[in-house]
Design a protein around this motif. Structure first.
Motif, PDB file in Angstrom:
ATOM      1  N   ILE A  79       0.883  -1.289   0.022  1.00  0.00           N
ATOM      2  CA  ILE A  79      -0.149   0.014  -0.076  1.00  0.00           C
ATOM      3  C   ILE A  79       0.976   1.261  -0.034  1.00  0.00           C
ATOM      4  CG2 ILE A  79      -1.612   1.270   1.499  1.00  0.00           C
ATOM      5  CD1 ILE A  79      -2.838  -1.477   2.099  1.00  0.00           C
ATOM      6  N   ALA A  80       1.861   1.233   0.680  1.00  0.00           N
ATOM      7  CA  ALA A  80       2.777   2.535   0.715  1.00  0.00           C
ATOM      8  C   ALA A  80       3.590   2.691  -0.653  1.00  0.00           C
ATOM      9  CB  ALA A  80       3.950   2.140   1.706  1.00  0.00           C
ATOM     10  N   ARG A  81       3.919   1.549  -1.226  1.00  0.00           N
ATOM     11  CA  ARG A  81       4.419   1.747  -2.670  1.00  0.00           C
ATOM     12  C   ARG A  81       3.328   2.487  -3.633  1.00  0.00           C
ATOM     13  NH1 ARG A  81       6.476  -3.244  -1.808  1.00  0.00           N
ATOM     14  NH2 ARG A  81       5.047  -4.283  -3.250  1.00  0.00           N
ATOM     15  N   ARG A  82       2.255   1.688  -3.425  1.00  0.00           N
ATOM     16  CA  ARG A  82       0.953   2.289  -4.227  1.00  0.00           C
ATOM     17  C   ARG A  82       0.755   3.718  -4.086  1.00  0.00           C
ATOM     18  NH1 ARG A  82      -2.873  -0.980  -6.485  1.00  0.00           N
ATOM     19  NH2 ARG A  82      -3.437   0.966  -7.473  1.00  0.00           N
ATOM     20  N   ARG A  83       0.779   4.087  -2.818  1.00  0.00           N
ATOM     21  CA  ARG A  83       0.507   5.673  -2.432  1.00  0.00           C
ATOM     22  C   ARG A  83       1.508   6.426  -2.993  1.00  0.00           C
ATOM     23  NH1 ARG A  83      -3.366   8.357  -0.858  1.00  0.00           N
ATOM     24  NH2 ARG A  83      -2.248   9.386   0.794  1.00  0.00           N
ATOM     25  N   ARG A  84       2.822   5.955  -3.106  1.00  0.00           N
ATOM     26  CA  ARG A  84       3.973   6.804  -3.376  1.00  0.00           C
ATOM     27  C   ARG A  84       3.692   7.104  -5.131  1.00  0.00           C
ATOM     28  NH1 ARG A  84       7.237   3.880   0.341  1.00  0.00           N
ATOM     29  NH2 ARG A  84       7.709   2.465  -1.147  1.00  0.00           N
ATOM     30  N   SER A  85       3.370   6.071  -5.699  1.00  0.00           N
ATOM     31  CA  SER A  85       2.993   6.181  -6.909  1.00  0.00           C
ATOM     32  C   SER A  85       1.749   6.837  -7.546  1.00  0.00           C
ATOM     33  CB  SER A  85       3.309   4.884  -7.930  1.00  0.00           C
ATOM     34  OG  SER A  85       2.220   4.291  -7.649  1.00  0.00           O
ATOM     35  N   ASP A  86       0.736   6.941  -6.477  1.00  0.00           N
ATOM     36  CA  ASP A  86      -0.374   7.306  -6.825  1.00  0.00           C
ATOM     37  C   ASP A  86      -1.002   8.119  -5.535  1.00  0.00           C
ATOM     38  OD1 ASP A  86      -3.013   8.210  -7.697  1.00  0.00           O
ATOM     39  OD2 ASP A  86      -3.543   6.102  -7.821  1.00  0.00           O
ATOM     40  N   PRO A  87      -0.719   9.328  -5.225  1.00  0.00           N
ATOM     41  CA  PRO A  87      -1.056   9.945  -4.004  1.00  0.00           C
ATOM     42  C   PRO A  87      -2.608  10.223  -3.918  1.00  0.00           C
ATOM     43  CG  PRO A  87       0.270  11.548  -5.496  1.00  0.00           C
ATOM     44  CD  PRO A  87       0.155  10.029  -6.212  1.00  0.00           C
ATOM     45  N   ASP A  88      -3.287  10.034  -5.043  1.00  0.00           N
ATOM     46  CA  ASP A  88      -4.836  10.203  -5.358  1.00  0.00           C
ATOM     47  C   ASP A  88      -5.376   8.948  -4.735  1.00  0.00           C
ATOM     48  OD1 ASP A  88      -4.457  12.752  -6.012  1.00  0.00           O
ATOM     49  OD2 ASP A  88      -4.558  12.118  -8.100  1.00  0.00           O
ATOM     50  N   LEU A  89      -4.825   7.812  -4.362  1.00  0.00           N
ATOM     51  CA  LEU A  89      -5.265   6.485  -4.121  1.00  0.00           C
ATOM     52  C   LEU A  89      -5.822   6.664  -2.569  1.00  0.00           C
ATOM     53  CD1 LEU A  89      -5.409   3.506  -4.588  1.00  0.00           C
ATOM     54  CD2 LEU A  89      -3.404   3.426  -3.308  1.00  0.00           C
ATOM     55  N   TRP A  90      -7.172   6.094  -2.630  1.00  0.00           N
ATOM     56  CA  TRP A  90      -7.732   5.930  -1.146  1.00  0.00           C
ATOM     57  C   TRP A  90      -7.574   4.704  -0.690  1.00  0.00           C
ATOM     58  CZ3 TRP A  90     -11.453   9.348   1.081  1.00  0.00           C
ATOM     59  CH2 TRP A  90     -11.876  10.325   0.384  1.00  0.00           C
ATOM     60  N   VAL A  91      -7.522   4.485   0.406  1.00  0.00           N
ATOM     61  CA  VAL A  91      -7.197   3.217   1.076  1.00  0.00           C
ATOM     62  C   VAL A  91      -8.268   2.965   2.011  1.00  0.00           C
ATOM     63  CG1 VAL A  91      -5.718   1.426   2.310  1.00  0.00           C
ATOM     64  CG2 VAL A  91      -4.906   3.057   0.838  1.00  0.00           C
ATOM     65  N   LEU A  92      -9.071   2.028   2.164  1.00  0.00           N
ATOM     66  CA  LEU A  92     -10.432   1.646   2.832  1.00  0.00           C
ATOM     67  C   LEU A  92     -10.409   0.466   3.670  1.00  0.00           C
ATOM     68  CD1 LEU A  92     -13.120   2.957   3.921  1.00  0.00           C
ATOM     69  CD2 LEU A  92     -14.089   2.165   1.690  1.00  0.00           C
ATOM     70  N   GLU A  93     -10.617   0.423   4.814  1.00  0.00           N
ATOM     71  CA  GLU A  93     -10.898  -0.852   5.481  1.00  0.00           C
ATOM     72  C   GLU A  93     -12.314  -1.066   5.767  1.00  0.00           C
ATOM     73  OE1 GLU A  93      -8.389  -3.566   8.367  1.00  0.00           O
ATOM     74  OE2 GLU A  93      -9.555  -1.971   9.642  1.00  0.00           O
ATOM     75  N   LEU A  94     -12.968  -2.198   5.557  1.00  0.00           N
ATOM     76  CA  LEU A  94     -14.244  -2.745   5.826  1.00  0.00           C
ATOM     77  C   LEU A  94     -14.284  -3.843   6.593  1.00  0.00           C
ATOM     78  CD1 LEU A  94     -16.190  -2.027   2.442  1.00  0.00           C
ATOM     79  CD2 LEU A  94     -16.019  -0.553   4.327  1.00  0.00           C
ATOM     80  N   ASP A  95     -14.889  -3.880   7.848  1.00  0.00           N
ATOM     81  CA  ASP A  95     -15.040  -5.018   8.635  1.00  0.00           C
ATOM     82  C   ASP A  95     -16.575  -5.366   8.826  1.00  0.00           C
ATOM     83  OD1 ASP A  95     -14.825  -6.894  10.511  1.00  0.00           O
ATOM     84  OD2 ASP A  95     -13.246  -6.051  11.572  1.00  0.00           O
ATOM     85  N   VAL A  96     -16.851  -6.215   7.852  1.00  0.00           N
ATOM     86  CA  VAL A  96     -18.292  -6.908   7.923  1.00  0.00           C
ATOM     87  C   VAL A  96     -18.269  -8.238   7.301  1.00  0.00           C
ATOM     88  CG1 VAL A  96     -18.478  -5.451   5.526  1.00  0.00           C
ATOM     89  CG2 VAL A  96     -20.611  -5.762   7.163  1.00  0.00           C
ATOM     90  N   PRO A  97     -19.292  -8.722   7.529  1.00  0.00           N
ATOM     91  CA  PRO A  97     -19.665 -10.098   6.805  1.00  0.00           C
ATOM     92  C   PRO A  97     -19.891  -9.854   5.365  1.00  0.00           C
ATOM     93  CG  PRO A  97     -20.625 -10.371   9.103  1.00  0.00           C
ATOM     94  CD  PRO A  97     -20.255  -8.814   8.773  1.00  0.00           C
ATOM     95  N   ASN A  98     -19.719 -10.775   4.727  1.00  0.00           N
ATOM     96  CA  ASN A  98     -19.906 -10.657   3.060  1.00  0.00           C
ATOM     97  C   ASN A  98     -19.626  -9.500   2.733  1.00  0.00           C
ATOM     98  OD1 ASN A  98     -21.219 -13.280   3.409  1.00  0.00           O
ATOM     99  ND2 ASN A  98     -22.749 -12.526   4.255  1.00  0.00           N
ATOM    100  N   GLY A  99     -18.325  -8.937   2.887  1.00  0.00           N
ATOM    101  CA  GLY A  99     -17.643  -7.716   2.385  1.00  0.00           C
ATOM    102  C   GLY A  99     -17.717  -7.338   0.831  1.00  0.00           C
ATOM    103  N   LEU A 100     -17.379  -8.548   0.398  1.00  0.00           N
ATOM    104  CA  LEU A 100     -17.473  -8.352  -1.132  1.00  0.00           C
ATOM    105  C   LEU A 100     -18.747  -8.222  -1.685  1.00  0.00           C
ATOM    106  CD1 LEU A 100     -15.878  -8.488  -3.954  1.00  0.00           C
ATOM    107  CD2 LEU A 100     -15.905 -11.096  -3.732  1.00  0.00           C
ATOM    108  N   GLN A 101     -19.931  -9.050  -1.240  1.00  0.00           N
ATOM    109  CA  GLN A 101     -21.055  -8.430  -2.026  1.00  0.00           C
ATOM    110  C   GLN A 101     -21.401  -7.040  -1.486  1.00  0.00           C
ATOM    111  OE1 GLN A 101     -23.325 -11.487   0.147  1.00  0.00           O
ATOM    112  NE2 GLN A 101     -22.894 -13.082  -1.279  1.00  0.00           N
ATOM    113  N   LEU A 102     -21.143  -6.520  -0.424  1.00  0.00           N
ATOM    114  CA  LEU A 102     -21.401  -5.183  -0.088  1.00  0.00           C
ATOM    115  C   LEU A 102     -20.643  -4.256  -1.251  1.00  0.00           C
ATOM    116  CD1 LEU A 102     -22.411  -2.789   1.660  1.00  0.00           C
ATOM    117  CD2 LEU A 102     -19.967  -3.237   2.902  1.00  0.00           C
TER     118      LEU A 102
END
Length: 108
Positions: A79-102
């Protein structure tokens, strides 16, 4: 090509829906409010799941697919490498059952 919600609106909608379902969401890194790309770290009751990224498929539709290392310990560096190359990148954490479906229901 399908229309996209602004990144900031999408992040807000994902967090709000996760909370409605009894889970939670957190912005780990804020990106560009309008057009930033998004990485989502899924979890279920604190157990880490896949790291997802929305990508354009050959037909011009957006799809969520796993990205980065499967080893959770290595994701911070990724994630740190990705943010260095793309400072516009959002990083989000979702803790929820069936997160992919959400994620697919809100931002599919």
């Amino acid at each position: 090509m399908a229309a996209r919600l602004a990144a900031g609106m999408l992040v807000s909608a994902l967090i709000r829906r996760a909370e409605e379902l009894g889970g939670n969401g957190a912005v780990l890194a804020k990106g560009d409010v309008t057009a930033g790309a998004l990485l989502i770290q899924l979890a279920d009751r604190g157990v880490p799941g896949p790291l997802l990224e929305r990508r354009l498929d050959p037909q011009g539709a957006y799809r969520w697919s796993p990205t980065g290392p499967e080893d959770v310990e290595q994701r911070g560096d990724y994630i740190a490498r990705r943010r260095r190359s793309d400072p516009d990148l959002w990083v989000l954490e979702l803790d929820v059952p069936n997160g992919l479906q959400l994620v697919e229901a809100i931002a599919g």
